[in-house]
Scaffold this active site. Sequence first.
Site, PDB file in Angstrom:
ATOM      1  CG  ASN A 195      33.630  43.823  39.779  1.00 36.94           C
ATOM      2  OD1 ASN A 195      32.689  43.507  40.488  1.00 36.94           O
ATOM      3  ND2 ASN A 195      34.642  43.004  39.517  1.00 36.94           N
ATOM      4  CB  CYS A 199      30.851  37.996  42.148  1.00 38.95           C
ATOM      5  SG  CYS A 199      32.600  38.243  42.509  1.00 38.95           S
ATOM      6  CG  HIS A 200      34.296  34.798  39.003  1.00 38.50           C
ATOM      7  ND1 HIS A 200      33.692  34.395  37.845  1.00 38.50           N
ATOM      8  CD2 HIS A 200      34.884  35.977  38.737  1.00 38.50           C
ATOM      9  CE1 HIS A 200      33.906  35.306  36.902  1.00 38.50           C
ATOM     10  NE2 HIS A 200      34.626  36.267  37.423  1.00 38.50           N
ATOM     11  CG  HIS A 232      34.764  41.775  45.453  1.00 38.50           C
ATOM     12  ND1 HIS A 232      35.502  42.622  44.652  1.00 38.50           N
ATOM     13  CD2 HIS A 232      34.303  40.804  44.632  1.00 38.50           C
ATOM     14  CE1 HIS A 232      35.489  42.181  43.397  1.00 38.50           C
ATOM     15  NE2 HIS A 232      34.761  41.074  43.370  1.00 38.50           N
TER      16      HIS A 232
END
Length: 442
Positions: free
Chosen positions: A148, A169-170, A199
């Site tokens: 990030n 990303c998770h 995000h």
Amino acid sequence: MSKITFLGAGSTVFAKNVLGDCMLVPALEGFEFALFDIDEQRLRDSETMLKNLKRSLNKNITIKAYLNRKDALTNAKYVFNAIQVGGYKPSTVIDFEIPKKYGLRQTIADTVGIGGIFRNLRTIPVMIDFARDMEEVCPNALFLNYTNPMAVLTGVMNRFTAIKTVGLCHSVQVCTRDLFKTLGMDPEGVQEKIAGINHMAWLLEVKRNGLDLYPEIKQRAREKQRTKHHDMVRFELMDKFGFYVTESSEHNAEYHPYFIKSRYPELIENYNIPLDEYPRRCEKQIQEWDAMRDDLVHNISLDHVRSKEYGSRIIEAIETDVPFKFGGNVLNTGRLISNLPEKACVEVPCIADRSGITPTYVGDLPEQLAALNRTNINTQLLTIEAAMSRKKEYIYQAALLDPHTASELSIDAIISLCDDLIAAHGDWLPKFASSDTFAISN
């Protein structure tokens, strides 16, 4: 011998997850797993741990640690990136403590906001160095970025280097599952469609057997809001803008101008917002690492169960030509999301197979969601301008356009804050040219 290189391999727990996953892929038998980190002790810890795991799993692979980055990258087919430039100390501490002096509070500070801007500015030059090495010694490698701020770093690699890059990303793969768990709903057989930016991607569709589940989700969410819980910011956003967002409430609290406000301190309590969450998390992880290091690093019976991370599954799909669908971060080339800027990095469904990574076309987001995304994209694109031009004026403009920063501070305070952060980070940042345009008014 084919080769997978892990940059930032001193992240021992994460290296176990990602490379342990790769060990469980039959198609990767015979590969070399090359490890590189600037912290030699942490690098050796990861090397020892992975060699123990290799023996425990009885895998035909080679584990090798490198002290020279270019040697680690030479002839790599895949490169994982999991670095943190400046670390928790001094850089993350600086990103939190100096803004506090201006009354600007944060929760995570790793995406946008003033903390995200400066994390980008110290990381982008290192990423460009990685790309230059790769262009020389492994130009056809696929760069799988886990670092990030995801959108900016992945965007820089795709816009300014020749290296094929996808950001991972998770938040996408756990979004619906965690939402249903919070609401006491069964996730079995659910179909979902997710797209946006990292995000701040959106659960655009959620169905079971063709039935739209959003009416039930929203009803349960409104009932849940009557008591304190961990996801109050996201539920509020869903109530007002119509859709659930992928990343956590502690993240989204600082992506918008509505939730962390010094004039309304009661909002912190009302929305259960964990200010300074990331520093607390870092301190806890440091303590936990000290306690668990020997058990992880020197455990000759170490085992591994495949994690939820996308990395190994993408590589497996490319090696076997069995397609794998995932949420990936890619450049918005050809307007994959048609009402977001083409220079933006977007998070969209992608397909991996032997031809590589193919992102899918999404079309327009609901206009209110695209508008929220653009408020963060503005800061992302100006941060890239700052990093690539080395001009301070773009740092100031990125901060002035950030929703949370702009909602709390005046123009002069934002410029002064940026100058203080530049000075505090010192050699962790490149040198930026000054501009008379942004003199602070009297």
